[in-house]
Design an enzyme around this catalytic site. Structure first.
Site, PDB file in Angstrom:
ATOM      1  N   HIS A   1       0.841  -1.207   0.000  1.00 26.01           N
ATOM      2  CA  HIS A   1       0.000   0.000   0.000  1.00 26.01           C
ATOM      3  C   HIS A   1       0.878   1.260   0.000  1.00 26.01           C
ATOM      4  O   HIS A   1       0.659   2.185  -0.785  1.00 26.01           O
ATOM      5  CB  HIS A   1      -0.909  -0.018   1.235  1.00 26.01           C
ATOM      6  CG  HIS A   1      -1.699   1.237   1.438  1.00 26.01           C
ATOM      7  ND1 HIS A   1      -3.014   1.358   1.052  1.00 26.01           N
ATOM      8  CD2 HIS A   1      -1.351   2.453   1.960  1.00 26.01           C
ATOM      9  CE1 HIS A   1      -3.443   2.587   1.338  1.00 26.01           C
ATOM     10  NE2 HIS A   1      -2.450   3.267   1.894  1.00 26.01           N
ATOM     11  N   GLU A   2       1.882   1.285   0.873  1.00 29.15           N
ATOM     12  CA  GLU A   2       2.718   2.481   0.967  1.00 29.15           C
ATOM     13  C   GLU A   2       3.521   2.694  -0.316  1.00 29.15           C
ATOM     14  O   GLU A   2       3.645   3.820  -0.798  1.00 29.15           O
ATOM     15  CB  GLU A   2       3.663   2.380   2.179  1.00 29.15           C
ATOM     16  CG  GLU A   2       2.954   2.510   3.510  1.00 29.15           C
ATOM     17  CD  GLU A   2       2.155   3.800   3.629  1.00 29.15           C
ATOM     18  OE1 GLU A   2       2.638   4.855   3.176  1.00 29.15           O
ATOM     19  OE2 GLU A   2       1.028   3.752   4.145  1.00 29.15           O
TER      20      GLU A   2
ATOM     21  N   HIS B   1       1.534   4.261  -3.095  1.00 27.60           N
ATOM     22  CA  HIS B   1       1.454   5.732  -3.080  1.00 27.60           C
ATOM     23  C   HIS B   1       2.631   6.334  -3.853  1.00 27.60           C
ATOM     24  O   HIS B   1       2.499   7.349  -4.527  1.00 27.60           O
ATOM     25  CB  HIS B   1       1.489   6.265  -1.641  1.00 27.60           C
ATOM     26  CG  HIS B   1       0.180   6.183  -0.902  1.00 27.60           C
ATOM     27  ND1 HIS B   1      -1.002   6.679  -1.401  1.00 27.60           N
ATOM     28  CD2 HIS B   1      -0.114   5.670   0.323  1.00 27.60           C
ATOM     29  CE1 HIS B   1      -1.976   6.479  -0.506  1.00 27.60           C
ATOM     30  NE2 HIS B   1      -1.467   5.855   0.545  1.00 27.60           N
TER      31      HIS B   1
ATOM     32  N   GLU C   1      -6.220   6.839  -1.569  1.00 27.24           N
ATOM     33  CA  GLU C   1      -6.180   5.697  -0.648  1.00 27.24           C
ATOM     34  C   GLU C   1      -6.716   4.429  -1.310  1.00 27.24           C
ATOM     35  O   GLU C   1      -6.127   3.351  -1.188  1.00 27.24           O
ATOM     36  CB  GLU C   1      -6.989   5.996   0.617  1.00 27.24           C
ATOM     37  CG  GLU C   1      -6.288   6.919   1.594  1.00 27.24           C
ATOM     38  CD  GLU C   1      -4.933   6.377   1.999  1.00 27.24           C
ATOM     39  OE1 GLU C   1      -4.785   5.150   2.154  1.00 27.24           O
ATOM     40  OE2 GLU C   1      -3.996   7.172   2.129  1.00 27.24           O
TER      41      GLU C   1
HETATM   42 ZN   LIG Z   1      -2.337   5.336   2.289  1.00 21.06          ZN
END
Ligand SMILES: [Zn+2]
Length: 261
Positions: free
Chosen positions: A129-130, A133, A191
């Site tokens: 997830h990170e 980004h 997100e």
């Molecule tokens: Zn995030």
């Protein structure tokens, strides 16, 4: 593309030139975006900020945490499309359940995350997830949008000059297109994009993407236990609600197509 039109209309020829040179695709999505910084610049900044963080923050020597992070990191690094990556995965002594990724392939995991991630697949979900980004260049995109919509190019210069006084994690986040460690929230759209991309990466690395859903459920339970007093934790910028989990559920068939156990 129409998404950005409202930002472009009021601005100058300069912005249009930037738009022409910096419009690109987000890998694995249908989305186009605009960014002022080059990815090589972002990587350089991420790499130098991470070097400072390793000096200024406490690096964990816990053997089992480090072994798990190196194992998951090695498998994910093979499948995550980060340009100019010099992959490095470091555990920092910090009780808050958090992790972050900087451009240039630099990833930090807090010791406090392991109570939530619990297993390799859970850890892969957070790191994926990170890094998503970073791949999707969310911070740079947000900064670019801000600059284009206000014409405030001076902001970037101001931050650059002030950088020495700022927490290196904040500077890295603002400048490097980073996940910004919970100091700055991404938009809901960003997100969801990071959730989806993260689940793809973990699937490609051989982790069951279903674990990403269980991970967010554990975060949600943790929040209920701890209340809202988490300060700069992952949860302050990653609200977990039924919509978030439902969106990720919907994406599971796509992610599971790429799951090779
Ligand atoms: Zn995030």
């Amino acid at each position: 593309m129409k998404h950005y039109l409202s930002h472009l209309l009021p601005v100058s020829i300069l912005a249009l030139v930037v738009f022409v040179v910096a419009c690109g695709d987000v890998p694995d999505t249908e989305r186009k975006q605009i960014n002022i910084m080059s990815q090589a610049d972002e990587a350089r900044m991420g790499i130098s900020e991470f070097a400072k963080m390793k000096q200024q923050l406490r690096v964990s020597r816990n053997p089992s945490y480090n072994a798990m992070v190196q194992q998951v990191g090695r498998r994910l690094a093979a499948v995550m499309p980060v340009p100019h990556a010099q992959w490095e995965f470091v555990v920092f002594e910090d009780p808050s359940p958090n992790a972050f990724a900087l451009p240039g392939g630099k990833v930090g995991v807090h010791t406090g995350l392991f109570q939530i991630s619990q297993n390799e697949a859970g850890l892969a979900a957070v790191i994926g997830h990170e890094v998503a980004h970073v791949v999707a260049r969310h911070s740079g995109e947000r900064m670019t949008r801000g600059i284009l919509s206000t014409g405030a190019v001076a902001v970037g210069t101001y931050i650059l000059n002030k950088k020495a006084d700022v927490d290196p994690r904040v500077a890295a986040g603002v400048l490097g297109g980073a996940a910004a460690l919970g100091y700055k929230a991404h938009s809901r759209e960003q997100e969801l994009e990071a959730d989806k991309l993260g689940s793809l990466y973990m699937a490609r690395a051989g982790y069951n993407p279903e674990e990403s859903i269980r991970l967010w459920q554990r975060f949600s339970a943790y929040r209920q236990r701890m209340g809202q007093t988490q300060g700069f934790s992952f949860l302050s910028t990653h609200p977990v609600d039924s919509k978030r989990i439902a969106e990720l559920q919907k994406y599971m068939p796509r992610a599971k197509q790429e799951y090779r156990p």
